[in-house]
Design an enzyme around this catalytic site. Structure first.
Site, short mmCIF file in Angstrom:
data_model
loop_
_atom_site.label_atom_id
_atom_site.label_comp_id
_atom_site.label_asym_id
_atom_site.label_seq_id
_atom_site.Cartn_x
_atom_site.Cartn_y
_atom_site.Cartn_z
N LYS A 122 0.32 3.79 -2.83
CA LYS A 122 -0.64 5.07 -2.66
C LYS A 122 0.05 6.51 -2.61
CE LYS A 122 -4.44 2.48 -0.52
NZ LYS A 122 -4.04 0.97 -0.62
N SER A 151 0.76 -1.18 0.05
CA SER A 151 -0.10 0.07 0.08
C SER A 151 0.82 1.41 -0.06
CB SER A 151 -1.03 -0.19 1.28
OG SER A 151 -2.10 -0.77 0.93
N SER A 200 -6.15 4.11 4.07
CA SER A 200 -5.70 3.04 3.22
C SER A 200 -6.78 2.50 2.25
CB SER A 200 -4.80 2.12 3.83
OG SER A 200 -3.84 1.21 2.61
#
Length: 502
Positions: free
Chosen positions: A138, A135, A334
């Site tokens: 991102k 993640s 997230s």
């Protein structure tokens, strides 16, 4: 609505973050939230400045006028000292070398540490090597969409007249936060009930007869390449379509109430565009066979005068929260679905198809436009769910440095949503173990976790007040030790917080 049943256990590909306290602010406060701007050698906590315009200072939420005046926001992080002594590469190496060899991190640990003031590298271990980022992808999504669309951009959802009398075509513009009504998952989101009222007014005496949904803006597969097999049916991702409500959640109220207990997991619709169309049809008063929606294309407008209901004429429009807020939500929660939607905005801004491939190509192009090494990123998706993604740690620290050095003020919006160690988001329950407490309150970072993959990238202020950026990625971590691996990552960043490293 009935509560969402809990999943049988963590999906094998995505490990949930520790439970976290949700700190949702009223929209009135969000309109004046402090922006963390990194200028030169230090972190300055300042008043919004252009942020008020990005958020739409002339737009007042209905609920904001009914509430009592909110107190002025106050800084939560001290500013860094612009005159603080800089660490030396030798000092950083002495502090980190023993920690990056921790067995809990596995056999492949790639690291980059840099000084935000000048971008100079202070430590690199496989710094230029492509690594599965999970993640922390991102961060790249946030920087590229802010560069491509700007912080104030809002995503439209439109309704236009169909080819038959009373037919309404709901045209998705790619807003993943769109709500059905006031009980949506995302505070302040655009709402279909508002759009329905506009449509009824525009139609005048004509009764709605049919709803068609146009979700053609996002072509291609709805599930990402490289996603683990459970993702399409699990609750951390969803089918990515140009029209959806509440991030494709089937029960947004339950998802909101159970967010902490479920670690963000929620039941998702298999066909989000049709689900949104069905809700819109009911808001228009359709029922039975008339409420059954199908996919189609909106007819082209024929240039008739405004207010004339002819095929293709716009009957109503609602717009998403500004991009600065969508980025904030994506990073702090997230949110994988928002990430995939934002990558498609990068694609559309760069005349690429609004698809997984188009988003990846456009993000790569924007990174190159920003003067960063685009050859150090290979993407299959924008959320980090894909195991085919590769990003180098040094590119991540380059992205953070660029966002923080003042050369691109619009990119500083990425810092508002970064979790704070031992205080918020995915770092709420961390930095409390032995050897990690020095990072509490002074580490701000995005985390990433897949089975065998752990990553953290962000900012830390040293004991002497120097602002550094770091990225630590490991994609061969031992199975069955996620908590130990996270603590090993926290020890690395805490060592930076605790030392002068000179």
């Amino acid at each position: 609505m009935s509560a969402v049943p809990p999943p049988p256990g963590p999906p094998p590909g995505v490990l949930p973050a520790p439970a976290r306290r949700r700190r949702r602010l009223p929209l009135a406060v969000l309109a004046t939230v402090l922006l963390l701007v990194l200028v030169g050698a230090g972190l300055a906590v300042v008043r919004p400045g252009p942020v008020a315009g990005w958020l739409g200072a002339d737009r007042v939420a209905p609920e904001a006028t009914a509430d009592a005046a909110e107190p002025a926001p106050v800084p939560v992080l001290a500013g860094a000292d612009p005159g603080a002594p800089a660490p030396t590469p030798d000092g950083v190496r002495a502090a980190l070398d023993p920690l990056v060899r921790a067995p809990e991190l596995g056999s492949r640990v790639n690291v980059s540490v840099a000084d935000v003031a000048d971008g100079g590298s202070l430590y690199a271990r496989g710094g230029d090597d492509g690594t599965v980022p999970a993640s922390v992808t991102k961060l790249a999504t946030a920087v590229t969409v802010l560069a491509a669309r700007g912080p104030s951009y809002r995503i439209p959802t439109r309704a236009v007249a169909g080819t038959n009398p009373g037919e309404v075509v709901l045209v998705g513009g790619g807003d993943p936060t769109l709500a059905v009504d006031g009980d949506g998952f995302y505070p302040g989101a655009a709402r279909l009930d508002d759009l329905a009222q506009q449509v009824k007014h525009a139609l005048g005496g004509t009764e709605p007869t049919k709803v068609t949904v146009d979700s053609s803006l996002f072509p291609g597969p709805v599930h990402g390449p490289g996603w683990d097999s459970d993702i399409p049916t699990g609750g951390f991702g969803a089918a990515i379509t140009a029209l959806m409500t509440d991030g494709a959640r089937t029960d947004p109220e339950a998802a909101r109430k159970n967010f902490d207990d479920m670690h963000g997991w929620a039941q998702r619709s298999a066909q989000p565009d049709l689900a949104a169309g069905g809700a819109f049809a009911r808001l228009l008063g359709l029922s039975g066979d008339a409420a059954e929606v199908r996919r189609g294309r909106a007819p082209a407008a024929n240039g008739a005068p405004a207010g004339t209901v002819t095929p293709g004429a716009e009957l109503g429009r609602v717009e998403s929260l500004p991009m600065i807020r969508l980025v904030d939500i994506m990073i702090s929660d997230s949110d994988n679905v928002i990430a995939e939607a934002l990558a498609r905005q990068v694609a559309l801004a760069r005349n690429q198809p609004g698809s997984f491939a188009g988003g990846a190509a456009a993000m790569d192009a924007v990174i190159g436009e920003l003067g960063l090494p685009a050859d150090e990123i290979t993407l299959s998706d924008a959320s980090g769910l894909s195991r085919a993604n590769r990003i180098s740690p040094s590119l991540l620290t380059d992205l953070v440095t660029l966002a923080g050095n003042g050369s691109h003020p619009e990119l500083a919006a990425i810092f508002g949503g970064l979790p704070v160690a031992a205080w918020s988001g995915t770092l709420d329950g961390r930095y409390q173990a032995t050897g990690t407490t020095a990072g509490a309150g002074v580490v701000r970072a995005k985390t990433g976790t897949l089975t065998g993959v752990h990553a953290i990238a962000g900012l830390v202020t040293t004991r002497d007040g120097r602002l550094l950026t770091f990225a630590v990625l490991t994609d061969e971590a031992p199975a069955g030790t996620p908590d130990e691996t996270r603590r090993a990552l926290d020890r690395i960043t805490s060592a930076l917080a605790a030392c002068g490293c000179r």
